[in-house]
Design an enzyme around this catalytic site. Structure first.
Site, PDB file in Angstrom:
ATOM      1  N   ASN A 148     -22.544  27.555   5.406  1.00 30.61           N
ATOM      2  CA  ASN A 148     -20.940  27.630   5.044  1.00 30.61           C
ATOM      3  C   ASN A 148     -20.647  26.390   4.045  1.00 30.61           C
ATOM      4  OD1 ASN A 148     -21.185  25.876   7.273  1.00 30.61           O
ATOM      5  ND2 ASN A 148     -19.250  25.891   7.783  1.00 30.61           N
ATOM      6  N   GLY A 224     -25.012  23.773  12.541  1.00 33.74           N
ATOM      7  CA  GLY A 224     -25.030  25.449  12.846  1.00 33.74           C
ATOM      8  C   GLY A 224     -24.479  25.599  14.158  1.00 33.74           C
ATOM      9  N   SER A 225     -24.940  26.586  14.861  1.00 35.57           N
ATOM     10  CA  SER A 225     -24.358  27.265  15.982  1.00 35.57           C
ATOM     11  C   SER A 225     -24.826  26.423  17.067  1.00 35.57           C
ATOM     12  CB  SER A 225     -24.682  28.838  15.969  1.00 35.57           C
ATOM     13  OG  SER A 225     -26.216  28.664  16.173  1.00 35.57           O
ATOM     14  N   GLU A 246     -24.280  18.829  14.976  1.00 39.39           N
ATOM     15  CA  GLU A 246     -22.902  19.329  14.782  1.00 39.39           C
ATOM     16  C   GLU A 246     -22.946  20.879  14.879  1.00 39.39           C
ATOM     17  OE1 GLU A 246     -20.132  17.583  14.562  1.00 39.39           O
ATOM     18  OE2 GLU A 246     -21.035  15.754  14.455  1.00 39.39           O
ATOM     19  N   CYS A 280     -16.249  24.985  10.020  1.00 40.55           N
ATOM     20  CA  CYS A 280     -16.145  24.564  11.558  1.00 40.55           C
ATOM     21  C   CYS A 280     -14.900  23.793  11.766  1.00 40.55           C
ATOM     22  CB  CYS A 280     -17.357  23.520  11.936  1.00 40.55           C
ATOM     23  SG  CYS A 280     -17.480  22.225  10.310  1.00 40.55           S
ATOM     24  N   GLU A 383     -15.985  31.145  19.140  1.00 42.66           N
ATOM     25  CA  GLU A 383     -15.826  31.109  17.825  1.00 42.66           C
ATOM     26  C   GLU A 383     -16.098  32.297  16.961  1.00 42.66           C
ATOM     27  OE1 GLU A 383     -19.050  28.831  15.576  1.00 42.66           O
ATOM     28  OE2 GLU A 383     -17.267  27.558  14.675  1.00 42.66           O
ATOM     29  N   GLU A 462     -21.694  11.619  11.802  1.00 41.90           N
ATOM     30  CA  GLU A 462     -22.095  11.678  10.421  1.00 41.90           C
ATOM     31  C   GLU A 462     -21.129  11.080   9.528  1.00 41.90           C
ATOM     32  OE1 GLU A 462     -23.068  16.098  10.306  1.00 41.90           O
ATOM     33  OE2 GLU A 462     -24.666  15.034   9.360  1.00 41.90           O
TER      34      GLU A 462
HETATM   35  P1  NAP Z   1     -27.185  28.749  12.757  1.00 45.66           P
HETATM   36  O1  NAP Z   1     -27.463  30.111  12.709  1.00 45.66           O
HETATM   37  O2  NAP Z   1     -27.277  28.051  13.985  1.00 45.66           O
HETATM   38  O3  NAP Z   1     -28.071  28.246  11.645  1.00 45.66           O
HETATM   39  C1  NAP Z   1     -28.022  26.862  11.113  1.00 45.66           C
HETATM   40  C2  NAP Z   1     -29.341  26.402  10.499  1.00 45.66           C
HETATM   41  O4  NAP Z   1     -30.693  26.356  11.695  1.00 45.66           O
HETATM   42  C3  NAP Z   1     -29.803  27.257   9.630  1.00 45.66           C
HETATM   43  O5  NAP Z   1     -30.458  26.637   8.601  1.00 45.66           O
HETATM   44  C4  NAP Z   1     -30.862  28.253  10.350  1.00 45.66           C
HETATM   45  O6  NAP Z   1     -31.770  28.815   9.642  1.00 45.66           O
HETATM   46  C5  NAP Z   1     -31.521  27.185  11.095  1.00 45.66           C
HETATM   47  N1  NAP Z   1     -32.127  27.730  12.281  1.00 45.66           N
HETATM   48  C6  NAP Z   1     -32.048  28.939  12.874  1.00 45.66           C
HETATM   49  N2  NAP Z   1     -32.978  29.144  13.902  1.00 45.66           N
HETATM   50  C7  NAP Z   1     -33.528  27.863  14.304  1.00 45.66           C
HETATM   51  C8  NAP Z   1     -34.687  27.650  15.008  1.00 45.66           C
HETATM   52  N3  NAP Z   1     -34.979  28.013  15.908  1.00 45.66           N
HETATM   53  N4  NAP Z   1     -35.124  25.975  14.842  1.00 45.66           N
HETATM   54  C9  NAP Z   1     -34.629  25.377  13.963  1.00 45.66           C
HETATM   55  N5  NAP Z   1     -33.724  26.039  12.915  1.00 45.66           N
HETATM   56  C10 NAP Z   1     -33.228  27.006  13.224  1.00 45.66           C
HETATM   57  O7  NAP Z   1     -25.861  28.880  11.987  1.00 45.66           O
HETATM   58  P2  NAP Z   1     -24.903  29.241  10.682  1.00 45.66           P
HETATM   59  O8  NAP Z   1     -24.744  30.576  10.889  1.00 45.66           O
HETATM   60  O9  NAP Z   1     -25.915  28.838   9.639  1.00 45.66           O
HETATM   61  O10 NAP Z   1     -23.896  28.317  10.770  1.00 45.66           O
HETATM   62  C11 NAP Z   1     -22.507  28.680  11.202  1.00 45.66           C
HETATM   63  C12 NAP Z   1     -22.532  27.636  12.617  1.00 45.66           C
HETATM   64  O11 NAP Z   1     -22.211  26.462  11.764  1.00 45.66           O
HETATM   65  C13 NAP Z   1     -20.915  27.827  13.006  1.00 45.66           C
HETATM   66  O12 NAP Z   1     -21.184  27.755  14.464  1.00 45.66           O
HETATM   67  C14 NAP Z   1     -20.307  26.561  12.642  1.00 45.66           C
HETATM   68  O13 NAP Z   1     -19.133  26.188  13.235  1.00 45.66           O
HETATM   69  C15 NAP Z   1     -21.171  25.810  12.465  1.00 45.66           C
HETATM   70  N6  NAP Z   1     -20.986  24.482  11.679  1.00 45.66           N
HETATM   71  C16 NAP Z   1     -20.700  23.185  12.183  1.00 45.66           C
HETATM   72  C17 NAP Z   1     -20.328  22.065  11.464  1.00 45.66           C
HETATM   73  C18 NAP Z   1     -19.938  21.115  12.119  1.00 45.66           C
HETATM   74  O14 NAP Z   1     -20.096  19.816  11.288  1.00 45.66           O
HETATM   75  N7  NAP Z   1     -19.516  20.861  13.306  1.00 45.66           N
HETATM   76  C19 NAP Z   1     -20.330  22.296  10.023  1.00 45.66           C
HETATM   77  C20 NAP Z   1     -20.527  23.721   9.551  1.00 45.66           C
HETATM   78  C21 NAP Z   1     -20.847  24.825  10.273  1.00 45.66           C
HETATM   79  P3  NAP Z   1     -31.638  30.380   9.122  1.00 45.66           P
HETATM   80  O15 NAP Z   1     -30.672  30.342   8.082  1.00 45.66           O
HETATM   81  O16 NAP Z   1     -33.045  30.780   8.679  1.00 45.66           O
HETATM   82  O17 NAP Z   1     -31.160  31.130  10.009  1.00 45.66           O
END
Ligand code: NAP
Length: 481
Positions: A148, A224-225, A246, A280, A383, A462
């Protein structure tokens, strides 16, 4: 054009290539991007390990100069990089240019931080002995980012990692490799030595485990998630690695009777729906007191009717598409869940078509507002990560605070009020890492700490000076004079 991974200072062909598409127009193919496998990932870690001794001891001026050059180039190319980002992620062109600009400033900020890494000198309790406390780099760090914020989040991990003398293996989200590749290309030409920064694009499900558990990796910074974050935390604990997570949010925005109605509506519209609600820090729970509730809902409904949804690159678009078909499906699924739970649909609630009438099959969703919701409903607990918000009616400030804190998350929390008493109390008692008074819950500065509490975050903050907590390790040295 095929875009390769960057390993040990060389562009390396991937085992496979993935196609990157424009969510405003899925027929628009942005490019092909390499997919690293576990072997390539391992080569990236080894290259970083080989580069670490010289980079970590080579002096701070070289690091400062490189980061400054990277920041300057990002800022000089902000329009072009912003267009690429809008095309691949779907936020509007102005939002994307603002994100790129922020990334440029982050590199410049950490360029300056290179020469500010202070330690401490204390007298020992033993006569004749001096004690020095210094910070040293962690080693090779693995950086994993979500889709995002395709350039700002990589920037706020890569810049401090390099500034404090670490070497990097960067794994961007598979959905948005173009911004990551463009950033890597700029870093590659900045003059930093081969192997200091490595780019390994590809799927987390394929190479995530290899990165997180690799013995050459000292620390993992992940955004990420929640599900993926928790899995990574367990792996890091098992393998003795430092970890920073995060994750998600379900951010509350309180609106009190004494709020300026126009200001409250504007900040709610911005933080709930801009960037398609895919932040997020987006506010998705609008907690509104009795006395202003009906006027607030009427004004929100009117304001939302004027929002223009469509192609991220079209002039006048205010809300771009969901970033992917899967995210659009998730948004629509939660809209159905809310309806089934008895929430009243006030605005939106469906797929949308582009306001320009282009007819392009983008993943558009109408900004959606539910009213008559309760804190227990799934729409108020999970979420969604889309342009979907719900109103929770409360009797007064105390109930508003209770509802705001009644969540598994704790990233950002906002209050709209003219009362200094309530604003001050909310700043102290909101269970969130960031609190906003008369400002949207989303939208933060680059030089101050960013992060949350409860299920939103784990580990050190961060950004700003606080970034050194994660990217350095402390050493205590005793010297007999
Ligand atoms: P995600 O599905 O958790 O993916 C995040 C990253 O992790 C991606 O690069 C993903 O690769 C990688 N990943 C997936 N499976 C993994 C594994 N088993 N081991 C290591 N890495 C792995 O999250 P998203 O859908 O990209 O992002 C949305 C989420 O991010 C939301 O929940 C949002 O709230 C959160 N977010 C939080 C913040 C904060 O600062 N708190 C900021 C922005 C977003 P792939 O792309 O290949 O799946």
């Amino acid at each position: 054009m095929a875009h390769d991974n960057l390993i040990g200072g060389a562009w390396v062909r991937g085992a496979h290539y993935g196609i990157n598409r424009n969510p405003s127009d899925p027929d628009d193919m942005i490019g092909e991007y390499a997919q690293a496998d576990a072997a390539q990932l391992s080569a990236a870690v080894q290259a970083a390990q080989a580069a670490f001794p010289a980079w970590s001891t080579g002096g701070v001026q070289a690091r400062a100069d490189a980061l400054d050059r990277i920041g300057a180039e990002i800022l000089a190319r902000r329009d072009e990089l912003g267009e690429l980002l809008a095309r691949e992620e779907g936020k509007t062109r102005p939002e994307a240019i603002a994100e790129v600009t922020r990334a440029g400033y982050i590199f410049r900020y950490f360029g300056a931080q290179c020469v500010r890494l202070a330690g401490q000198l204390l007298p020992s309790v033993r006569p004749g002995v001096g004690v020095e406390i210094t910070r040293e780099p962690m080693g090779v760090v693995g950086l994993i980012t979500p889709w995002n914020f395709p350039i700002a989040i990589p920037a706020w991990k890569i810049a401090p990692a390099l500034a404090y003398g670490n070497c990097v293996v960067f794994k961007p989200a598979d959905l948005v490799p173009a911004s990551a590749w463009a950033l890597a290309e700029i870093i590659h030409r900045s003059g930093i030595p081969a192997g200091v920064f490595n780019l390994a694009m590809g799927r987390g499900s394929v190479m995530g485990d290899a990165l997180v558990t690799h013995p050459g990796i000292a620390a993992i910074s992940f955004t990420g998630s929640v599900d993926v974050g928790r899995r990574i935390a367990v792996q890091c604990a098992q393998h003795g690695k430092k970890v920073q997570l995060e994750m998600g949010g379900k951010n509350p925005q309180v609106v009190l009777d004494d709020a300026d109605l126009g200001q409250a509506v504007e900040l709610c519209v911005q933080s709930a729906f801009f960037s398609t609600g895919q932040r997020c820090t987006a506010s998705s729970r609008l907690i509104v007191t009795d006395g202003i509730h009906d006027r607030f809902v009427a004004a929100m409904t009117e304001r939302m009717a004027s929002l223009r949804v469509g192609d991220a690159l079209a002039a006048d678009t205010q809300i771009g598409p969901a970033a992917s078909a899967a995210q659009q499906e998730q948004d629509l699924r939660y809209i159905e869940i809310a309806r089934a739970e008895g929430a009243r649909l006030a605005v939106g609630g469906s797929r949308a078509t582009c306001h320009t009438g282009s007819g392009k099959p983008g993943y558009f969703v109408t900004p959606t507002l539910f009213t008559d919701t309760t804190p227990a409903m799934r729409i108020n607990r999970e979420e969604v990560f889309g342009p979907v918000a719900s109103v929770i009616r409360v009797r007064g400030y105390e109930e508003a605070l209770d509802v705001a804190n009644d969540t598994a998350f704790g990233l950002s929390a906002g209050i709209a009020t003219a009362s200094l008493k309530h604003a001050t109390h909310f700043k102290r008692h909101a269970q969130a890492g960031m609190v906003m008074v008369n400002l949207p819950t989303a939208g933060v500065d680059y030089h101050v700490p960013f992060g949350g509490r409860k299920g939103s975050s784990y580990g050190p903050r961060e950004q700003g000076q606080y970034a050194q907590e994660f990217f350095t390790t402390v050493k205590t040295a005793y010297t007999l004079a």
